[in-house]
Design an enzyme around this catalytic site. Structure first.
Site, PDB file in Angstrom:
ATOM      1  N   CYS A  71     -27.293  -0.571  -0.864  1.00 52.52           N
ATOM      2  CA  CYS A  71     -27.433  -0.093  -2.169  1.00 52.52           C
ATOM      3  C   CYS A  71     -28.541  -0.562  -3.076  1.00 52.52           C
ATOM      4  O   CYS A  71     -28.595   0.038  -4.174  1.00 52.52           O
ATOM      5  CB  CYS A  71     -25.913  -0.064  -2.821  1.00 52.52           C
ATOM      6  SG  CYS A  71     -24.694   0.458  -1.818  1.00 52.52           S
TER       7      CYS A  71
ATOM      8  N   HIS B   5     -26.512  -0.022 -10.428  1.00 55.05           N
ATOM      9  CA  HIS B   5     -25.970   0.594  -9.241  1.00 55.05           C
ATOM     10  C   HIS B   5     -24.603   1.303  -9.582  1.00 55.05           C
ATOM     11  O   HIS B   5     -23.923   0.677 -10.123  1.00 55.05           O
ATOM     12  CB  HIS B   5     -25.930  -0.220  -8.030  1.00 55.05           C
ATOM     13  CG  HIS B   5     -25.274   0.476  -6.832  1.00 55.05           C
ATOM     14  ND1 HIS B   5     -25.470   1.755  -6.399  1.00 55.05           N
ATOM     15  CD2 HIS B   5     -24.347  -0.015  -6.036  1.00 55.05           C
ATOM     16  CE1 HIS B   5     -24.846   1.870  -5.487  1.00 55.05           C
ATOM     17  NE2 HIS B   5     -23.925   0.673  -5.127  1.00 55.05           N
TER      18      HIS B   5
ATOM     19  N   ASN C  71     -20.488   6.954  -5.406  1.00 53.59           N
ATOM     20  CA  ASN C  71     -21.765   5.786  -5.008  1.00 53.59           C
ATOM     21  C   ASN C  71     -22.417   6.443  -3.945  1.00 53.59           C
ATOM     22  O   ASN C  71     -22.062   6.721  -2.922  1.00 53.59           O
ATOM     23  CB  ASN C  71     -20.790   4.787  -4.299  1.00 53.59           C
ATOM     24  CG  ASN C  71     -21.738   3.655  -4.002  1.00 53.59           C
ATOM     25  OD1 ASN C  71     -22.988   3.814  -3.921  1.00 53.59           O
ATOM     26  ND2 ASN C  71     -20.952   2.372  -3.494  1.00 53.59           N
TER      27      ASN C  71
HETATM   28  O1  UT7 Z   1     -22.409  -0.199  -3.155  1.00 56.36           O
HETATM   29  C1  UT7 Z   1     -21.574  -0.947  -2.627  1.00 56.36           C
HETATM   30  C2  UT7 Z   1     -20.157  -0.552  -2.088  1.00 56.36           C
HETATM   31  N1  UT7 Z   1     -18.984  -1.031  -2.087  1.00 56.36           N
HETATM   32  C3  UT7 Z   1     -18.143  -1.280  -3.561  1.00 56.36           C
HETATM   33  O2  UT7 Z   1     -18.961  -1.136  -4.626  1.00 56.36           O
HETATM   34  C4  UT7 Z   1     -16.986  -1.576  -3.434  1.00 56.36           C
HETATM   35  C5  UT7 Z   1     -16.317  -2.665  -4.332  1.00 56.36           C
HETATM   36  N2  UT7 Z   1     -14.970  -2.732  -4.532  1.00 56.36           N
HETATM   37  C6  UT7 Z   1     -14.414  -1.895  -5.423  1.00 56.36           C
HETATM   38  O3  UT7 Z   1     -14.927  -0.978  -5.981  1.00 56.36           O
HETATM   39  C7  UT7 Z   1     -12.898  -2.049  -5.188  1.00 56.36           C
HETATM   40  O4  UT7 Z   1     -12.525  -3.297  -4.690  1.00 56.36           O
HETATM   41  C8  UT7 Z   1     -12.023  -0.675  -4.709  1.00 56.36           C
HETATM   42  C9  UT7 Z   1     -12.193   0.272  -5.736  1.00 56.36           C
HETATM   43  C10 UT7 Z   1     -12.533  -0.592  -3.355  1.00 56.36           C
HETATM   44  C11 UT7 Z   1     -10.341  -1.234  -4.715  1.00 56.36           C
HETATM   45  O5  UT7 Z   1     -10.162  -1.410  -5.885  1.00 56.36           O
HETATM   46  P1  UT7 Z   1      -9.172  -2.791  -6.295  1.00 56.36           P
HETATM   47  O6  UT7 Z   1      -8.745  -2.623  -7.643  1.00 56.36           O
HETATM   48  O7  UT7 Z   1     -10.015  -3.916  -5.689  1.00 56.36           O
HETATM   49  O8  UT7 Z   1      -8.025  -2.377  -5.242  1.00 56.36           O
HETATM   50  P2  UT7 Z   1      -7.287  -3.403  -4.105  1.00 56.36           P
HETATM   51  O9  UT7 Z   1      -8.477  -3.533  -2.854  1.00 56.36           O
HETATM   52  O10 UT7 Z   1      -6.964  -4.611  -4.870  1.00 56.36           O
HETATM   53  O11 UT7 Z   1      -6.228  -2.605  -3.552  1.00 56.36           O
HETATM   54  C12 UT7 Z   1      -5.124  -2.185  -4.370  1.00 56.36           C
HETATM   55  C13 UT7 Z   1      -3.968  -1.164  -3.704  1.00 56.36           C
HETATM   56  C14 UT7 Z   1      -3.990  -1.547  -2.146  1.00 56.36           C
HETATM   57  O12 UT7 Z   1      -2.662  -1.304  -2.083  1.00 56.36           O
HETATM   58  P3  UT7 Z   1      -1.539  -2.680  -1.645  1.00 56.36           P
HETATM   59  O13 UT7 Z   1      -2.197  -3.235  -0.476  1.00 56.36           O
HETATM   60  O14 UT7 Z   1      -1.795  -3.332  -3.020  1.00 56.36           O
HETATM   61  O15 UT7 Z   1      -0.370  -2.212  -1.307  1.00 56.36           O
HETATM   62  C15 UT7 Z   1      -4.727  -0.269  -1.490  1.00 56.36           C
HETATM   63  O16 UT7 Z   1      -4.062  -0.010  -0.179  1.00 56.36           O
HETATM   64  O17 UT7 Z   1      -4.542   0.337  -3.745  1.00 56.36           O
HETATM   65  C16 UT7 Z   1      -4.806   0.782  -2.346  1.00 56.36           C
HETATM   66  N3  UT7 Z   1      -5.700   1.738  -2.338  1.00 56.36           N
HETATM   67  C17 UT7 Z   1      -5.402   3.110  -2.714  1.00 56.36           C
HETATM   68  N4  UT7 Z   1      -4.347   3.748  -3.359  1.00 56.36           N
HETATM   69  C18 UT7 Z   1      -4.589   5.073  -3.450  1.00 56.36           C
HETATM   70  C19 UT7 Z   1      -6.871   1.723  -1.861  1.00 56.36           C
HETATM   71  N5  UT7 Z   1      -7.485   2.599  -1.841  1.00 56.36           N
HETATM   72  C20 UT7 Z   1      -6.689   3.607  -2.188  1.00 56.36           C
HETATM   73  C21 UT7 Z   1      -6.754   4.872  -2.663  1.00 56.36           C
HETATM   74  N6  UT7 Z   1      -5.653   5.680  -3.348  1.00 56.36           N
HETATM   75  N7  UT7 Z   1      -8.114   5.869  -2.473  1.00 56.36           N
END
Ligand code: UT7
Length: 311
Positions: free
Chosen positions: A111, A236, A266
């Site tokens: 990215c 980005h 993204n």
């Molecule tokens: O260009 C570079 C590419 N990558 C990025 O920019 C990613 C950077 N990271 C992020 O944007 C965030 O970390 C995410 C959007 C991927 C996740 O958000 P978060 O607030 O960090 O959530 P989390 O990883 O703390 O997960 C919270 C919960 C989890 O459930 P449990 O384990 O707490 O029960 C996940 O399983 O949200 C769950 N979860 C979802 N729930 C519904 C993860 N994806 C989803 C989903 N729908 N699509």
């Protein structure tokens, strides 16, 4: 004189995939995706459209916007992590389609690829090696997506952006840059053994929040400018929460940050260029405005540039 952007073009595939479409495919909700990422929909390339097609369309538009013909392009750089194949490079494929006769190569910086491309182009232009350099940021991430993994599938989209760089008038163009990489973080975002995107979202998030703000401030300082000199931040487009953190580090009001993540998700190497073009199209970027472009991605990689806009 500095290298600067003299023309830009983008290409967004037609097909739209909304958060509500995902509700029917995996265990997720529009509410979750919207509140955690800012994404509402993304565009997905057609089956018969590959990365080089998307990149070619954006490149054509950028060259036209620059008022040039393809024979005038002296170097083609394509930032992508989703090439049609390992080789020939997407850059060589685009070169053929354009009918250009110049050197061409791909850049792999995920990215941050568009920033890596701009900075590489700057070196060739300012050393008088090449007059006009085409930089393309393009991805068809839909072919690398694990559609059953809710942690990643909802985040990405397809698209392309391109810029032509050349010398611009005194005081304008790319004033400063920063590039970085930390291979120890490669394990947080990579293609797995099935050639699908795998990610530790939380680790990437922490890194991105820190890096985006820091790099933006660094490039402003390197250009001899202060935070308040920044007229427009073009980050980005990965996650609105990451982008907002960068905006807050610069103390910028909301309207001074470019935001397209809700429409396209993204699009990796394409995202900064796409966002910038939309601001230009909306007439929000004026001559002599100070722009800060900043990105981060798999590698881990990062990069930023300060641009004083105008030819
Ligand atoms: O260009 C570079 C590419 N990558 C990025 O920019 C990613 C950077 N990271 C992020 O944007 C965030 O970390 C995410 C959007 C991927 C996740 O958000 P978060 O607030 O960090 O959530 P989390 O990883 O703390 O997960 C919270 C919960 C989890 O459930 P449990 O384990 O707490 O029960 C996940 O399983 O949200 C769950 N979860 C979802 N729930 C519904 C993860 N994806 C989803 C989903 N729908 N699509």
């Amino acid at each position: 004189m500095n290298a600067g952007i003299i023309g830009m073009g983008k290409y967004i595939p037609e097909k739209v995939l909304t958060n509500f479409d995902f509700e029917k495919m995996i265990d997720t909700t529009d509410e979750w995706i919207r509140s955690r990422t800012g994404i509402e929909e993304r565009h997905i390339a057609a089956d018969d459209e590959d990365t080089s097609d998307l990149g070619f369309y954006a490149a054509q538009r950028a060259i036209e916007d620059a008022g040039l013909s393809p024979e005038k392009i002296d170097l083609i750089l394509v930032a992508t992590v989703s090439p049609d194949q390992a080789f020939p490079s997407v850059a060589c494929q685009i070169q053929e389609r354009l009918g250009a006769k110049c050197p061409a190569m791909d850049i792999s910086a995920a990215c941050a690829g568009f920033i890596y491309g701009l900075v590489t182009a700057k070196q060739f232009v300012e050393s008088n090696s090449y007059e006009n350099v085409l930089v393309v940021g393009v991805e068809k991430l839909s072919k690398l997506t694990n559609w059953e993994d809710r942690n990643t599938a909802v985040l990405f989209g397809d698209g392309a952006s391109a810029a032509v760089l050349s010398k611009v008038s005194e005081g304008r163009g790319i004033l400063s840059f920063e590039l970085g990489a930390d291979g120890t973080g490669g394990k947080y975002l990579y293609l797995d053994e099935n050639d699908q995107i795998a990610m530790n979202g939380r680790e990437v998030f922490k890194f991105a929040v820190r890096q985006m703000g820091e790099s933006a401030i660094n490039v402003l300082e390197k250009a001899g400018l202060q935070k308040e000199d920044c007229d427009f931040l073009i980050p980005h487009q990965a996650n609105i929460r990451i982008m907002e953190a960068a905006r807050e580090r610069l103390n910028l009001p909301e309207e001074k940050m470019s935001k397209t993540v809700h429409k396209y998700g993204n699009t990796s190497a394409a995202s900064i260029g796409i966002s910038m073009i939309e601001e230009l199209e909306a007439g929000k970027i004026k001559d002599d405005d100070i722009l800060v472009l900043v990105g981060f991605g798999g590698g881990l990689t990062w990069g930023a540039v300060t641009i004083r806009w105008g030819k």
